[in-house]
Scaffold this motif. Structure first.
Motif, PDB file in Angstrom:
ATOM      1  N   SER A   1      43.631  45.149  35.073  1.00  0.00           N
ATOM      2  CA  SER A   1      43.940  45.969  36.252  1.00  0.00           C
ATOM      3  C   SER A   1      43.450  45.290  37.528  1.00  0.00           C
ATOM      4  O   SER A   1      42.583  44.411  37.495  1.00  0.00           O
ATOM      5  N   LEU A   2      43.999  45.731  38.634  1.00  0.00           N
ATOM      6  CA  LEU A   2      43.594  45.213  39.934  1.00  0.00           C
ATOM      7  C   LEU A   2      42.146  45.585  40.248  1.00  0.00           C
ATOM      8  O   LEU A   2      41.411  44.796  40.843  1.00  0.00           O
ATOM      9  N   ALA A   3      41.724  46.768  39.828  1.00  0.00           N
ATOM     10  CA  ALA A   3      40.346  47.208  40.073  1.00  0.00           C
ATOM     11  C   ALA A   3      39.352  46.281  39.379  1.00  0.00           C
ATOM     12  O   ALA A   3      38.319  45.918  39.960  1.00  0.00           O
ATOM     13  N   LYS A   4      39.660  45.865  38.148  1.00  0.00           N
ATOM     14  CA  LYS A   4      38.765  44.931  37.443  1.00  0.00           C
ATOM     15  C   LYS A   4      38.774  43.552  38.100  1.00  0.00           C
ATOM     16  O   LYS A   4      37.754  42.878  38.158  1.00  0.00           O
ATOM     17  N   ALA A   5      39.909  43.136  38.604  1.00  0.00           N
ATOM     18  CA  ALA A   5      39.988  41.848  39.296  1.00  0.00           C
ATOM     19  C   ALA A   5      39.135  41.870  40.561  1.00  0.00           C
ATOM     20  O   ALA A   5      38.432  40.903  40.859  1.00  0.00           O
TER      21      ALA A   5
ATOM     22  N   MET B   1      43.032  27.818  38.313  1.00  0.00           N
ATOM     23  CA  MET B   1      42.016  28.374  37.444  1.00  0.00           C
ATOM     24  C   MET B   1      41.587  29.770  37.923  1.00  0.00           C
ATOM     25  O   MET B   1      41.456  30.697  37.126  1.00  0.00           O
ATOM     26  N   GLY B   2      41.394  29.929  39.222  1.00  0.00           N
ATOM     27  CA  GLY B   2      41.033  31.239  39.759  1.00  0.00           C
ATOM     28  C   GLY B   2      42.135  32.254  39.566  1.00  0.00           C
ATOM     29  O   GLY B   2      41.876  33.412  39.204  1.00  0.00           O
ATOM     30  N   TYR B   3      43.359  31.837  39.802  1.00  0.00           N
ATOM     31  CA  TYR B   3      44.489  32.741  39.617  1.00  0.00           C
ATOM     32  C   TYR B   3      44.602  33.184  38.163  1.00  0.00           C
ATOM     33  O   TYR B   3      44.833  34.363  37.873  1.00  0.00           O
ATOM     34  N   MET B   4      44.451  32.255  37.236  1.00  0.00           N
ATOM     35  CA  MET B   4      44.574  32.592  35.814  1.00  0.00           C
ATOM     36  C   MET B   4      43.462  33.551  35.385  1.00  0.00           C
ATOM     37  O   MET B   4      43.703  34.460  34.592  1.00  0.00           O
ATOM     38  N   ARG B   5      42.278  33.356  35.894  1.00  0.00           N
ATOM     39  CA  ARG B   5      41.183  34.269  35.553  1.00  0.00           C
ATOM     40  C   ARG B   5      41.466  35.676  36.057  1.00  0.00           C
ATOM     41  O   ARG B   5      41.246  36.648  35.348  1.00  0.00           O
ATOM     42  N   LEU B   6      41.923  35.775  37.283  1.00  0.00           N
ATOM     43  CA  LEU B   6      42.157  37.096  37.853  1.00  0.00           C
ATOM     44  C   LEU B   6      43.403  37.770  37.289  1.00  0.00           C
ATOM     45  O   LEU B   6      43.463  38.988  37.186  1.00  0.00           O
TER      46      LEU B   6
ATOM     47  N   LEU C   1      35.549  41.633  39.511  1.00  0.00           N
ATOM     48  CA  LEU C   1      35.219  40.253  39.154  1.00  0.00           C
ATOM     49  C   LEU C   1      34.995  39.397  40.390  1.00  0.00           C
ATOM     50  O   LEU C   1      34.110  38.530  40.402  1.00  0.00           O
ATOM     51  N   CYS C   2      35.786  39.610  41.424  1.00  0.00           N
ATOM     52  CA  CYS C   2      35.578  38.881  42.679  1.00  0.00           C
ATOM     53  C   CYS C   2      34.216  39.209  43.281  1.00  0.00           C
ATOM     54  O   CYS C   2      33.535  38.329  43.806  1.00  0.00           O
ATOM     55  N   SER C   3      33.818  40.463  43.191  1.00  0.00           N
ATOM     56  CA  SER C   3      32.505  40.862  43.700  1.00  0.00           C
ATOM     57  C   SER C   3      31.395  40.205  42.895  1.00  0.00           C
ATOM     58  O   SER C   3      30.411  39.714  43.460  1.00  0.00           O
TER      59      SER C   3
END
Length: 156
Positions: A77-81, A67-72, A84-86
């Motif tokens: 882009s990597l910057a948005k991912a 689920m976490g992988y699919m969300r990210l 989102l983690c932050s």
């Protein structure tokens, strides 16, 4: 979920005399130990055990779960991912601080009479619903808001 827990905590803090009263009564009862650096694995909560548990929880939820992988991976882009983690980290901190503070409020509410040992509740996880029904039932709709918060937490 946030609204139900924060409302419960705020009403209890106001009913119990404010934040200073909550913190002083919790300190008197030995519940305010933040920086216990004991390296022993036999001590229940230490700074180290909380850090290790928190690290593996975050890695488990964001790094290796499907689920976490699919969300990210669904963001462009990597910057948005990373952003989102932050956001996830900040949200989890707020949520856990709310839960921890609700435990302090429950401790202060029942520091002189434990409803578990007196037989008013059967399990320790019934303390917060009992607090809502017993101590803040004077607020109309509070039991329903709390029930909705609990059910929304289960739907995650």
């Amino acid at each position: 979920m946030f609204l139900g827990m924060i409302t419960t905590v705020v009403i209890c803090v106001l009913d119990f005399g404010g934040l200073s009263n909550i913190f002083s009564r919790a300190s008197e009862g030995g519940r305010m130990e933040f920086f216990n650096f004991d390296p022993s694995p036999y001590v229940r909560y230490t700074f180290w055990s909380v850090q290790v548990l928190g690290f593996y929880t975050v890695i488990g939820r964001l790094g290796v779960s499907q689920m976490g992988y699919m969300r990210l991976s669904s963001v462009p882009s990597l910057a948005k991912a990373k952003r989102l983690c932050s956001y996830y980290f900040v949200g989890q901190c707020v949520l856990w601080l709310t839960f921890l503070f609700s435990g302090l409020v429950a401790y202060v509410a029942y520091s002189d009479c434990d409803p578990l040992t007196s037989g008013r509740i059967a399990e320790p996880d019934q303390i917060l619903p009992y607090l809502v029904v017993n101590k803040i039932s004077h607020v109309p709709g509070m039991a329903g808001l709390f029930a909705a918060a609990v059910y929304s937490g289960m739907l995650r």
